[in-house]
Design an enzyme around this catalytic site. Sequence first.
Site, PDB file in Angstrom:
ATOM      1  N   ASP A  98       0.504  -1.177   0.032  1.00 19.06           N
ATOM      2  CA  ASP A  98      -0.058   0.028   0.223  1.00 19.06           C
ATOM      3  C   ASP A  98       0.871   1.043  -0.119  1.00 19.06           C
ATOM      4  O   ASP A  98       1.626   1.536   0.626  1.00 19.06           O
ATOM      5  CB  ASP A  98      -0.774   0.328   0.892  1.00 19.06           C
ATOM      6  CG  ASP A  98      -2.241   0.943   1.378  1.00 19.06           C
ATOM      7  OD1 ASP A  98      -2.572   0.988  -0.200  1.00 19.06           O
ATOM      8  OD2 ASP A  98      -2.960   1.258   1.807  1.00 19.06           O
TER       9      ASP A  98
ATOM     10  N   GLY B   2      -0.217   5.585  -4.158  1.00 18.20           N
ATOM     11  CA  GLY B   2      -0.744   6.944  -5.045  1.00 18.20           C
ATOM     12  C   GLY B   2      -0.438   8.149  -3.815  1.00 18.20           C
ATOM     13  O   GLY B   2       0.000   9.008  -4.458  1.00 18.20           O
TER      14      GLY B   2
ATOM     15  N   ARG C  51      -0.982   9.272  -9.667  1.00 17.11           N
ATOM     16  CA  ARG C  51      -1.214   8.130  -8.899  1.00 17.11           C
ATOM     17  C   ARG C  51      -0.600   6.872  -9.781  1.00 17.11           C
ATOM     18  O   ARG C  51       0.688   6.047  -9.110  1.00 17.11           O
ATOM     19  CB  ARG C  51      -2.420   8.103  -9.111  1.00 17.11           C
ATOM     20  CG  ARG C  51      -2.607   9.122  -7.932  1.00 17.11           C
ATOM     21  CD  ARG C  51      -4.440   8.758  -7.818  1.00 17.11           C
ATOM     22  NE  ARG C  51      -4.522   6.705  -6.818  1.00 17.11           N
ATOM     23  CZ  ARG C  51      -4.072   6.419  -5.632  1.00 17.11           C
ATOM     24  NH1 ARG C  51      -4.210   7.568  -4.607  1.00 17.11           N
ATOM     25  NH2 ARG C  51      -4.372   5.569  -4.830  1.00 17.11           N
TER      26      ARG C  51
ATOM     27  N   HIS D   6       2.357   3.796  -9.031  1.00 19.12           N
ATOM     28  CA  HIS D   6       1.610   2.110  -9.255  1.00 19.12           C
ATOM     29  C   HIS D   6       3.469   1.648 -10.146  1.00 19.12           C
ATOM     30  O   HIS D   6       3.430   0.918 -10.109  1.00 19.12           O
ATOM     31  CB  HIS D   6       0.618   2.156  -9.922  1.00 19.12           C
ATOM     32  CG  HIS D   6      -0.202   2.248  -9.661  1.00 19.12           C
ATOM     33  ND1 HIS D   6      -0.699   2.266  -8.314  1.00 19.12           N
ATOM     34  CD2 HIS D   6      -1.740   3.315  -9.033  1.00 19.12           C
ATOM     35  CE1 HIS D   6      -1.651   2.332  -7.744  1.00 19.12           C
ATOM     36  NE2 HIS D   6      -2.331   2.741  -8.496  1.00 19.12           N
TER      37      HIS D   6
ATOM     38  N   GLU E 106     -12.202  -4.624  -4.642  1.00 21.07           N
ATOM     39  CA  GLU E 106     -12.744  -3.726  -4.229  1.00 21.07           C
ATOM     40  C   GLU E 106     -12.688  -2.759  -4.883  1.00 21.07           C
ATOM     41  O   GLU E 106     -12.515  -1.045  -5.151  1.00 21.07           O
ATOM     42  CB  GLU E 106     -12.273  -2.592  -2.515  1.00 21.07           C
ATOM     43  CG  GLU E 106     -13.807  -3.261  -1.911  1.00 21.07           C
ATOM     44  CD  GLU E 106     -12.986  -4.962  -1.124  1.00 21.07           C
ATOM     45  OE1 GLU E 106     -14.390  -6.239  -1.368  1.00 21.07           O
ATOM     46  OE2 GLU E 106     -12.013  -5.433  -1.442  1.00 21.07           O
ATOM     47  N   ASN E 107     -10.842  -2.657  -5.207  1.00 18.84           N
ATOM     48  CA  ASN E 107     -10.485  -1.534  -6.069  1.00 18.84           C
ATOM     49  C   ASN E 107     -10.308  -0.862  -7.564  1.00 18.84           C
ATOM     50  O   ASN E 107     -10.886   0.495  -7.960  1.00 18.84           O
ATOM     51  CB  ASN E 107      -8.562  -2.100  -5.966  1.00 18.84           C
ATOM     52  CG  ASN E 107      -8.124  -2.149  -5.534  1.00 18.84           C
ATOM     53  OD1 ASN E 107      -7.328  -2.533  -5.066  1.00 18.84           O
ATOM     54  ND2 ASN E 107      -8.444  -0.506  -4.418  1.00 18.84           N
TER      55      ASN E 107
ATOM     56  N   ARG F 265      -4.640  -1.978   8.581  1.00 18.50           N
ATOM     57  CA  ARG F 265      -6.259  -2.972   8.426  1.00 18.50           C
ATOM     58  C   ARG F 265      -5.805  -4.164   7.662  1.00 18.50           C
ATOM     59  O   ARG F 265      -4.415  -4.590   6.921  1.00 18.50           O
ATOM     60  CB  ARG F 265      -7.220  -1.431   7.748  1.00 18.50           C
ATOM     61  CG  ARG F 265      -6.719  -0.742   7.044  1.00 18.50           C
ATOM     62  CD  ARG F 265      -8.003  -0.836   6.135  1.00 18.50           C
ATOM     63  NE  ARG F 265      -7.856   1.252   4.967  1.00 18.50           N
ATOM     64  CZ  ARG F 265      -7.165   1.955   5.753  1.00 18.50           C
ATOM     65  NH1 ARG F 265      -7.411   2.076   6.833  1.00 18.50           N
ATOM     66  NH2 ARG F 265      -6.905   2.917   4.691  1.00 18.50           N
TER      67      ARG F 265
ATOM     68  N   GLU G  19       2.043 -13.123  12.238  1.00 16.35           N
ATOM     69  CA  GLU G  19       2.331 -12.446  13.010  1.00 16.35           C
ATOM     70  C   GLU G  19       1.965 -10.878  12.318  1.00 16.35           C
ATOM     71  O   GLU G  19       2.113 -11.215  10.557  1.00 16.35           O
ATOM     72  CB  GLU G  19       3.935 -12.170  12.947  1.00 16.35           C
ATOM     73  CG  GLU G  19       3.906 -13.565  14.153  1.00 16.35           C
ATOM     74  CD  GLU G  19       3.511 -13.222  15.375  1.00 16.35           C
ATOM     75  OE1 GLU G  19       3.719 -12.182  16.240  1.00 16.35           O
ATOM     76  OE2 GLU G  19       3.223 -14.223  16.122  1.00 16.35           O
TER      77      GLU G  19
END
Length: 229
Positions: free
Chosen positions: A13, A16, A26, A30, A60-61, A183, A196
Amino acid sequence: MTNQIKNVAVIMDGNGRWAKKKGLPRTAGHLQGTKNIRNITIAANDLGIKSLTLYAFSTENWKREQSEVEYIMKLPAQFLDDYLEELIENNVVIKLIGERDRLPEYTRKPIEEAEARTAHNNGIILNLCLNYGGQREIVLAVKQMIADGVKEEEVTEDLFASYLMAANCNPIDLLIRTSGEQRISNFLLWQIAYSELYFTDKLWPDFTAEDFKEAILNFDKRERRFGGR
Ligand code: IPE
Ligand code: IPE
Ligand code: MG
């Protein structure tokens, strides 16, 4: 090393934000992030890790702007053009994890060709997760079990796990997420039961082989209990 480390997963992640910091679009993030997959794969292979499972594009992307999605979908072909030969020299096995039907042919085909060309290698397994969602994966596994006529009394954790798209990286020992977010964002759900977790503020394009080694060293210091003591 005290802790056995076999399966590592990364939520790559921050592309962007990396671009934004540099005043770039952005897409530049990538592109840089995709190049970094080569570095981390080689580093992980050198460390003797068995599988590296990378979250490249979630279910979801697709909600992102069409131009960004289209750009991302073109990156696997470019990545393989640039690095497939080197990855083959390093004995890497490439696998695509995700619902393939929705991927454009120009995305799916080069990866499937790479899968065929690397299937007999014996180095690290590089799982590229594209159009992947952990919840979707579980639903698809249940559907397939029903289609196969699996009986209620036959359902076990092991059987269920064998139906998952990302079966080959189960269980994940270490899950890394870059960019400061803490998350899971619908990445591997079943496979991270006792992982972990390692979070770093580094943005994915800035995350180096040294940073990866630091995460592994940190993992090595953890006391894993698996519910025992
Ligand atoms: C990760 O970087 C790549 C994908 C999700 C495809 P992002 O594009 O999410 O970068 P940020 O989170 O906006 O910085
Ligand atoms: C997770 O990152 C997906 C990938 C890295 C491919 P996102 O940027 O999509 O996750 P959220 O939106 O911050 O939860
Ligand atoms: Mg993000």
